[in-house]
Scaffold this motif. Sequence first.
Motif, PDB file in Angstrom:
ATOM      1  N   ASN A 359       0.800  -1.225   0.000  1.00  9.40           N
ATOM      2  CA  ASN A 359       0.000   0.000   0.000  1.00  9.40           C
ATOM      3  C   ASN A 359       0.831   1.272   0.000  1.00  9.40           C
ATOM      4  OD1 ASN A 359      -2.377  -1.547   0.143  1.00  9.40           O
ATOM      5  ND2 ASN A 359      -2.182  -1.727   2.361  1.00  9.40           N
ATOM      6  N   ASP A 360       2.154   1.178  -0.008  1.00  8.88           N
ATOM      7  CA  ASP A 360       2.967   2.387   0.137  1.00  8.88           C
ATOM      8  C   ASP A 360       3.950   2.616  -1.001  1.00  8.88           C
ATOM      9  OD1 ASP A 360       3.791   4.728   1.498  1.00  8.88           O
ATOM     10  OD2 ASP A 360       3.431   3.720   3.390  1.00  8.88           O
ATOM     11  N   ARG A 361       3.894   1.828  -2.064  1.00  5.93           N
ATOM     12  CA  ARG A 361       4.659   2.069  -3.288  1.00  5.93           C
ATOM     13  C   ARG A 361       6.161   2.183  -3.049  1.00  5.93           C
ATOM     14  NH1 ARG A 361       1.934   6.532  -7.008  1.00  5.93           N
ATOM     15  NH2 ARG A 361       3.394   5.543  -8.454  1.00  5.93           N
ATOM     16  N   LEU A 362       6.662   1.425  -2.088  1.00  4.50           N
ATOM     17  CA  LEU A 362       8.109   1.404  -1.893  1.00  4.50           C
ATOM     18  C   LEU A 362       8.794   0.799  -3.110  1.00  4.50           C
ATOM     19  CD1 LEU A 362      10.601   1.734  -0.032  1.00  4.50           C
ATOM     20  CD2 LEU A 362      10.117  -0.558   0.863  1.00  4.50           C
ATOM     21  N   LEU A 363       8.111  -0.124  -3.784  1.00  4.03           N
ATOM     22  CA  LEU A 363       8.691  -0.789  -4.953  1.00  4.03           C
ATOM     23  C   LEU A 363       9.110   0.223  -6.008  1.00  4.03           C
ATOM     24  CD1 LEU A 363       9.350  -3.339  -6.568  1.00  4.03           C
ATOM     25  CD2 LEU A 363       6.978  -3.386  -7.325  1.00  4.03           C
ATOM     26  N   ASP A 364       8.315   1.254  -6.235  1.00  4.49           N
ATOM     27  CA  ASP A 364       8.649   2.258  -7.243  1.00  4.49           C
ATOM     28  C   ASP A 364       9.993   2.921  -6.935  1.00  4.49           C
ATOM     29  OD1 ASP A 364       6.231   1.636  -8.274  1.00  4.49           O
ATOM     30  OD2 ASP A 364       5.253   3.532  -7.827  1.00  4.49           O
ATOM     31  N   CYS A 365      10.195   3.241  -5.661  1.00  2.00           N
ATOM     32  CA  CYS A 365      11.442   3.905  -5.258  1.00  2.00           C
ATOM     33  C   CYS A 365      12.646   2.980  -5.454  1.00  2.00           C
ATOM     34  CB  CYS A 365      11.348   4.338  -3.796  1.00  2.00           C
ATOM     35  SG  CYS A 365      10.013   5.499  -3.454  1.00  2.00           S
ATOM     36  N   LEU A 366      12.479   1.713  -5.110  1.00  2.00           N
ATOM     37  CA  LEU A 366      13.593   0.769  -5.236  1.00  2.00           C
ATOM     38  C   LEU A 366      13.920   0.495  -6.703  1.00  2.00           C
ATOM     39  CD1 LEU A 366      12.691  -1.760  -2.397  1.00  2.00           C
ATOM     40  CD2 LEU A 366      14.383   0.075  -2.338  1.00  2.00           C
ATOM     41  N   LEU A 367      12.904   0.374  -7.537  1.00  2.00           N
ATOM     42  CA  LEU A 367      13.153   0.179  -8.964  1.00  2.00           C
ATOM     43  C   LEU A 367      13.849   1.390  -9.569  1.00  2.00           C
ATOM     44  CD1 LEU A 367       9.826  -1.530 -10.146  1.00  2.00           C
ATOM     45  CD2 LEU A 367      12.073  -2.604  -9.842  1.00  2.00           C
ATOM     46  N   GLU A 368      13.527   2.560  -9.070  1.00  2.00           N
ATOM     47  CA  GLU A 368      14.200   3.774  -9.547  1.00  2.00           C
ATOM     48  C   GLU A 368      15.680   3.762  -9.181  1.00  2.00           C
ATOM     49  OE1 GLU A 368      14.486   7.577 -11.394  1.00  2.00           O
ATOM     50  OE2 GLU A 368      13.084   5.897 -11.541  1.00  2.00           O
ATOM     51  N   GLU A 401       2.845  -6.842  -9.541  1.00  2.00           N
ATOM     52  CA  GLU A 401       3.118  -5.411  -9.673  1.00  2.00           C
ATOM     53  C   GLU A 401       4.473  -5.174 -10.335  1.00  2.00           C
ATOM     54  OE1 GLU A 401       3.443  -1.452  -6.795  1.00  2.00           O
ATOM     55  OE2 GLU A 401       2.538  -3.297  -6.017  1.00  2.00           O
ATOM     56  N   MET A 402       5.452  -6.001 -10.001  1.00  2.00           N
ATOM     57  CA  MET A 402       6.776  -5.880 -10.612  1.00  2.00           C
ATOM     58  C   MET A 402       6.703  -6.046 -12.122  1.00  2.00           C
ATOM     59  SD  MET A 402       9.339  -7.949  -8.092  1.00  2.00           S
ATOM     60  CE  MET A 402       9.379  -7.615  -6.345  1.00  2.00           C
ATOM     61  N   VAL A 403       5.968  -7.070 -12.547  1.00  2.00           N
ATOM     62  CA  VAL A 403       5.842  -7.321 -13.986  1.00  2.00           C
ATOM     63  C   VAL A 403       5.198  -6.126 -14.667  1.00  2.00           C
ATOM     64  CG1 VAL A 403       4.846  -8.823 -15.737  1.00  2.00           C
ATOM     65  CG2 VAL A 403       5.689  -9.804 -13.618  1.00  2.00           C
ATOM     66  N   ASN A 404       4.153  -5.587 -14.063  1.00  2.00           N
ATOM     67  CA  ASN A 404       3.438  -4.456 -14.650  1.00  2.00           C
ATOM     68  C   ASN A 404       4.282  -3.199 -14.708  1.00  2.00           C
ATOM     69  OD1 ASN A 404       1.173  -6.101 -14.901  1.00  2.00           O
ATOM     70  ND2 ASN A 404       0.337  -5.488 -12.918  1.00  2.00           N
ATOM     71  N   LYS A 405       5.262  -3.087 -13.831  1.00  2.00           N
ATOM     72  CA  LYS A 405       6.107  -1.893 -13.788  1.00  2.00           C
ATOM     73  C   LYS A 405       7.396  -2.060 -14.593  1.00  2.00           C
ATOM     74  CE  LYS A 405       4.373  -0.304  -9.295  1.00  2.00           C
ATOM     75  NZ  LYS A 405       3.706   0.873  -9.830  1.00  2.00           N
ATOM     76  N   GLY A 406       7.491  -3.139 -15.372  1.00  2.01           N
ATOM     77  CA  GLY A 406       8.648  -3.322 -16.238  1.00  2.01           C
ATOM     78  C   GLY A 406       9.901  -3.815 -15.542  1.00  2.01           C
ATOM     79  N   ASP A 447       7.506 -17.490 -12.756  1.00  2.00           N
ATOM     80  CA  ASP A 447       6.238 -18.189 -12.515  1.00  2.00           C
ATOM     81  C   ASP A 447       5.076 -17.552 -13.271  1.00  2.00           C
ATOM     82  OD1 ASP A 447       7.047 -20.270 -10.794  1.00  2.00           O
ATOM     83  OD2 ASP A 447       7.181 -18.880  -9.124  1.00  2.00           O
ATOM     84  N   LEU A 448       5.247 -16.297 -13.715  1.00  4.66           N
ATOM     85  CA  LEU A 448       4.129 -15.577 -14.332  1.00  4.66           C
ATOM     86  C   LEU A 448       4.236 -15.588 -15.857  1.00  4.66           C
ATOM     87  CD1 LEU A 448       3.985 -12.456 -11.969  1.00  4.66           C
ATOM     88  CD2 LEU A 448       2.723 -14.595 -11.790  1.00  4.66           C
ATOM     89  N   PRO A 449       3.173 -15.951 -16.556  1.00  2.00           N
ATOM     90  CA  PRO A 449       3.196 -15.974 -18.030  1.00  2.00           C
ATOM     91  C   PRO A 449       3.634 -14.655 -18.670  1.00  2.00           C
ATOM     92  CG  PRO A 449       1.253 -17.123 -17.207  1.00  2.00           C
ATOM     93  CD  PRO A 449       1.897 -16.473 -16.007  1.00  2.00           C
ATOM     94  N   PRO A 450       3.128 -13.479 -18.210  1.00  2.75           N
ATOM     95  CA  PRO A 450       3.596 -12.229 -18.839  1.00  2.75           C
ATOM     96  C   PRO A 450       5.106 -12.038 -18.679  1.00  2.75           C
ATOM     97  CG  PRO A 450       1.638 -11.839 -17.496  1.00  2.75           C
ATOM     98  CD  PRO A 450       2.104 -13.224 -17.172  1.00  2.75           C
ATOM     99  N   ALA A 451       5.637 -12.424 -17.527  1.00  7.78           N
ATOM    100  CA  ALA A 451       7.079 -12.299 -17.302  1.00  7.78           C
ATOM    101  C   ALA A 451       7.846 -13.238 -18.226  1.00  7.78           C
ATOM    102  CB  ALA A 451       7.407 -12.603 -15.835  1.00  7.78           C
ATOM    103  N   ARG A 452       7.298 -14.440 -18.437  1.00  7.63           N
ATOM    104  CA  ARG A 452       7.962 -15.400 -19.324  1.00  7.63           C
ATOM    105  C   ARG A 452       8.075 -14.831 -20.737  1.00  7.63           C
ATOM    106  NH1 ARG A 452       4.516 -19.247 -19.110  1.00  7.63           N
ATOM    107  NH2 ARG A 452       3.736 -19.305 -21.236  1.00  7.63           N
ATOM    108  N   ARG A 453       7.011 -14.213 -21.203  1.00  8.36           N
ATOM    109  CA  ARG A 453       7.037 -13.615 -22.541  1.00  8.36           C
ATOM    110  C   ARG A 453       8.060 -12.481 -22.616  1.00  8.36           C
ATOM    111  NH1 ARG A 453       1.400 -14.624 -21.993  1.00  8.36           N
ATOM    112  NH2 ARG A 453       1.042 -12.527 -21.161  1.00  8.36           N
ATOM    113  N   GLN A 454       8.129 -11.685 -21.557  1.00 11.47           N
ATOM    114  CA  GLN A 454       9.101 -10.586 -21.542  1.00 11.47           C
ATOM    115  C   GLN A 454      10.530 -11.106 -21.498  1.00 11.47           C
ATOM    116  OE1 GLN A 454       8.170  -7.619 -18.513  1.00 11.47           O
ATOM    117  NE2 GLN A 454       5.969  -7.853 -18.887  1.00 11.47           N
ATOM    118  N   LEU A 455      10.744 -12.183 -20.781  1.00  9.87           N
ATOM    119  CA  LEU A 455      12.079 -12.777 -20.724  1.00  9.87           C
ATOM    120  C   LEU A 455      12.527 -13.247 -22.098  1.00  9.87           C
ATOM    121  CD1 LEU A 455      11.749 -14.813 -17.403  1.00  9.87           C
ATOM    122  CD2 LEU A 455      13.371 -12.964 -17.807  1.00  9.87           C
TER     123      LEU A 455
END
Length: 854
Positions: A359-368, A401-406, A447-455
């Motif tokens: 709920n606090d979008r820490l992931l965005d900061c770490l990916l940055e 969320e990681m997959v969706n954020k690239g 484990d996620l199909p969208p991630a597999r395609r991106q890989l």
Amino acid sequence: NTDKAEPFYRLSVPKQKTSSEIINEARNVLRTLRTRRPFTPTEDQRKLFGSGSTRAPQNRPPSVFSLHASSFDLAESRPVSGVRLSPLDHKPVLVTFAKDEDSSISLPKPPADAAEVRKVSSARARLFRRTSQGNFLSAKMVSPDQNEEKLDSEEPAMMSNLCRSNDNCLAEQRSYTPFNDENRQLICNERISRSEREDFRKGTAGKFLFQLRGESDQIKKPGRSSSWPRSTGWKRRVTGLEDETRINESEEEEIFWHIKILPILHELEKEDNIENLCLACTKLYQALNEGNMLGKRFKRRSVLLKTLYKLVDIDSDPLCLKLAKIILAMKVDGKNLLSVCKLAFKICRNEKNDYIIQNDRLLDCLLEVLRTEDLQKSNEALLYCMGAIKFMSGNAVLLNEMVNKGAVEMLLQLMKQINNIKENDTYFSNLGHLLVQLTATLRNLADLPPARRQLICNGAVSELCVALEQRMNAKDVCTYIVRIFSKLSSYNDFCAALADCSRCYNLFLALLNKHQKQQDLVIRIIFILGNLTAKNNQAREQFFKEKGSVNTLISLFQTYRELDLNAQKWYHERGGEGKKRPKHPSEAEDVLIKLIRVLANLSIHPSVGAALAAAHRVVELLVTVLEYKSVDDSEELVISAATAINNLSYYKVKSSAVQDKKLHIAEILLKLLMSNNMDGVVEAVRVFGNLSQYHEICDFIIQKKIYKFMIALLDAKNQDVCFSACGVLLNLTVDKNKRALLMEEGGIGKLVDCLRDFGPADWQLACLICKTLWNYSENITSAASYFGEDTDTLLVLLTSLLDEELALDYSLDRDLRDYNKLYWEREFKPVAEKLLDRIQSHHSFLPTVTITPF
């Protein structure tokens, strides 16, 4: 005619292949093997390096550490420029702070009525003055005439001077004219309510409000009006004159600091309740974002960061999460970046914090941080940042969320940078720690199909192979990469991409030779090779041609067979014979299962299969499995070994090891044939189908009464079982002296029953039955003497099955209609017509029989 007889393993197939190849593969004597993917247990605790890591603790960064305010560098948080800005000319001082290195103030424009403003300026100067010791954000009231002298005892008097009788709130109102207009006016009205006076007495500036003229904090210009935005950021006015724009921005930032930011900092200084501190941090982040003060541009950044660093000492993960998010958004670097990444790592290490992290979008900061920070300069900070992201990837919501954020593309770019660092570089070893976290995260993303395609789209195979090659000595890195391949090679698209990477075969062999006794690594590599060779003939050939490929497989087979034998010996010595064995195979046995699968899959390729059939050591090892293992205790292992032998027995080559050991193989298969495991029985029958090409095996089948068992299997009401049993009987009928055996145990009647039950739905089986009856009746003199009471039934049945319109109406699957018709025309019809003609020519009359629909 014996020339017409065909061993069942050599059934003709249509020249034109259709979608029905699936059926042929399932029925074909050369069959690939399937097995379960190796199980990877979840770590009990979240750590930087897992329990299986081979990295020495003294040579790797710690997972547990203490973190305090002192961990941060206050000097680093100062503005980049140490130059203190001088006040602009003709500007009244509205707010005065104690002189120090951390404050540099731009001041508002001069008002038209300086006397009006002077009343407020002295009060605000006293209100916002900071002391040099203690609470550096506390507001001390200072008289303009007494400089640094403390006047705490005079606060009531001062407050009464600030207040007017109407007790209304203080408001600052300001009207702007264009920048080229020298006549700027600032009208300040000073009103303070009773409640605000109480706040001032307590030293709190939180409710000391400045308001611009208008009911909605509006800033007005001649001819137009604009509101001070609350959510879209602090809008700056552009005039075309850079110096005046800079001055104006500085003024706006100054006002925004005192109105929006400073009260929140005071609240953070004085508040003790964790929940209230968290709320204040949320308000602070929103205010900083609104004022475009996130990042390094903000000149009061040092004051802000010092306040935040002090709060780190409070042992509260929710609060530290809020602090980490703000500090990261302020773009700190050096020691402070490392400390805040450690802070984020510490928060994410606790699985119970996953919900608040979501709920606090820490992931965005770490990916940055991953996207912008220098790999070599900030490698340790990136390590803990990546470690925190790895922990997040253990949560399904955050993983999506990681997959969706690239994140996939971002991680592959980071891996590419790491791969560009050569082994002789001083950073090479430390970046190995980072690579462990990165590959562990990719494993979770796989484990996620969208991630597999991106890989696949972003060239993951190539980069992972480079990393594997460079880090051959780092078992943990190799293990995570191999886990990624193990997971993804189960999918056709990724498996094809991996098969196209020619370097992967050599890498896998090198890893197997280097880490031969590392079961967790070996079993996954073998599983990957099994996937690669399951459907790709080119992959089979390419792997086989790699130098030492078969010798490596043989060496592994010997190693893990010895381990399994020793485990079995220990089990029996401990009195385990009366105890129930574990349901799942042992670690050594699991390796053998997947290793045999590779051999079975390789043998599908004609030249590779012929070479393996002549490899005596390979055949010996497979035979030993059938010798010392029972299907009751080791079902998958025994059936896999039988399948591999079955595939190799297909090839009739000189110096064939299978041919040399055929009698011994037949003897040990009896145990499997007589078991209660139907899958094992069918596999044993298939091997006998191939081996029964040899006269010695046919004699063995007669001697051991195995043919009776084959006839009995025709009653199994299972197409595959009947097909395999009929194959053995077909080969027996090649020998004129053994054809009469079909009359025993009601063999002819059971073949006719199979033709009736399965014929319209299985033309392969129907063709095989007709070939068997054709061989059997070669020297026929009377239909009745050869077929007995089944003669009339067989005649009517063959007539019906040769009626194209009637027979093909009973196709079980409409998609296979074309295949059924083609096979019926090319395979079944020629044999059935000859058989029907032979029976009719040796039969005195054709009775009228009512045919029951199939």
